[in-house]
Enzyme design. Structure first.
Site, PDB file in Angstrom:
ATOM      1  N   ASP A   1       6.645  53.340  -1.686  1.00 55.46           N
ATOM      2  CA  ASP A   1       6.547  53.898  -2.922  1.00 55.46           C
ATOM      3  C   ASP A   1       7.583  54.874  -3.429  1.00 55.46           C
ATOM      4  OD1 ASP A   1       4.001  52.483  -3.032  1.00 55.46           O
ATOM      5  OD2 ASP A   1       2.975  54.514  -2.518  1.00 55.46           O
TER       6      ASP A   1
HETATM    7  N1  URA Z   1       1.080  53.027   1.664  1.00 53.47           N
HETATM    8  C1  URA Z   1       1.353  53.695   0.513  1.00 53.47           C
HETATM    9  O1  URA Z   1       0.363  53.928  -0.042  1.00 53.47           O
HETATM   10  N2  URA Z   1       2.509  54.013   0.012  1.00 53.47           N
HETATM   11  C2  URA Z   1       3.699  53.595   0.518  1.00 53.47           C
HETATM   12  O2  URA Z   1       4.726  53.919   0.203  1.00 53.47           O
HETATM   13  C3  URA Z   1       3.597  52.825   1.906  1.00 53.47           C
HETATM   14  C4  URA Z   1       2.292  52.618   2.246  1.00 53.47           C
END
Ligand code: URA
Length: 242
Positions: free
Chosen positions: A106
């Site tokens: 993310d």
């Molecule tokens: N899970 C998430 O919620 N965010 C990420 O960036 C990676 C795995």
């Protein structure tokens, strides 16, 4: 290795754009063995015959594998009209290689991101059936407890009813249920955050620390990156259970 076009050999390093490569050849600065190259169409096997530019041998690699310590604020994408992408953190030499992130983090997630131009390698990392574990360190709003450890083992059911494959939750001792490591083999959208939400808590900070057997190089500051060694590249897939 088979014979390859000279322009492909030169562009494989990322050092030269296509037009730079052409002009170097035209200027007589590129040698194939002891013969001056005349055109990008010429062929050579760079493992057998030294291809040099201004006297320096080209180190040909079919694919490239980079480890980045991703900072928050960047998308795991190659381009975006609105946000900055991780490719924008890289110098031109790397941006020319056609690299893409092997799995997404993310925008606000930090830590281990692998960038490569090797589609098979990427496929092996991100396909759940290949069982390559991804390990995250998370700081939590709320309080995780042993019942959540058991729920991870069982397979968390997300808010929309999706059942996750079994994962692992390790609550750090003396953290009052607020710091943990999470291991998953899938990569559903916002998966870790949604798993923690399903436990009645929220993720305040998330960092990926390991993919397969490869741990983040903690000497890389946020936004820094480097090529993987062959041994490290192999470690990525050896953390996988077969
Ligand atoms: N899970 C998430 O919620 N965010 C990420 O960036 C990676 C795995």
């Amino acid at each position: 290795m088979a014979l390859m076009r000279l322009d492909k050999i030169l562009s494989s390093t990322g050092e030269y754009s296509r037009s730079e490569a052409k002009s170097l050849i035209r200027s007589g600065l590129v040698m194939i063995g002891d013969r001056q190259a005349r055109s990008g169409d010429e062929k050579a096997d760079p493992e057998v015959t030294a291809v040099t530019v201004k006297g320096v041998r080209i180190g040909y690699a079919e694919h490239h594998y980079i480890m980045m310590n991703k900072p928050g604020g960047y998308l795991s994408a190659t381009e975006d009209s609105r946000d900055k992408t991780v490719l924008e953190l890289m110098e031109a030499k790397y941006r020319r290689l056609g690299l893409f992130p092997a799995g997404r983090l993310d925008k606000d997630t930090e830590g281990l991101l692998i960038l490569t131009d090797d589609g098979d390698f990427c496929h092996n990392i991100i396909t759940p059936g290949k069982k390559v574990p991804k390990i995250y360190y998370a700081e939590i709003l709320g309080q995780l407890a042993d019942i959540h450890v058991a729920a991870f083992e069982e397979g968390i059911v997300l808010g929309d009813g999706t059942k996750c494959r079994p994962g692992k939750l390790e609550i750090l001792p003396d953290s009052q249920g607020k710091k943990c490591y999470i291991t998953i083999e899938e990569g559903k959208f916002h998966q870790v955050k949604r798993m923690i939400t399903a436990c009645g808590c929220q993720v305040a900070y998330l960092k990926r620390v390991k993919i397969g057997g490869l741990a983040i190089d903690e000497s890389l500051a946020l936004g820094e990156y480097r090529e993987l060694t062959d041994e490290e590249k192999n470690l990525v897939l050896t953390g996988r259970q077969v």
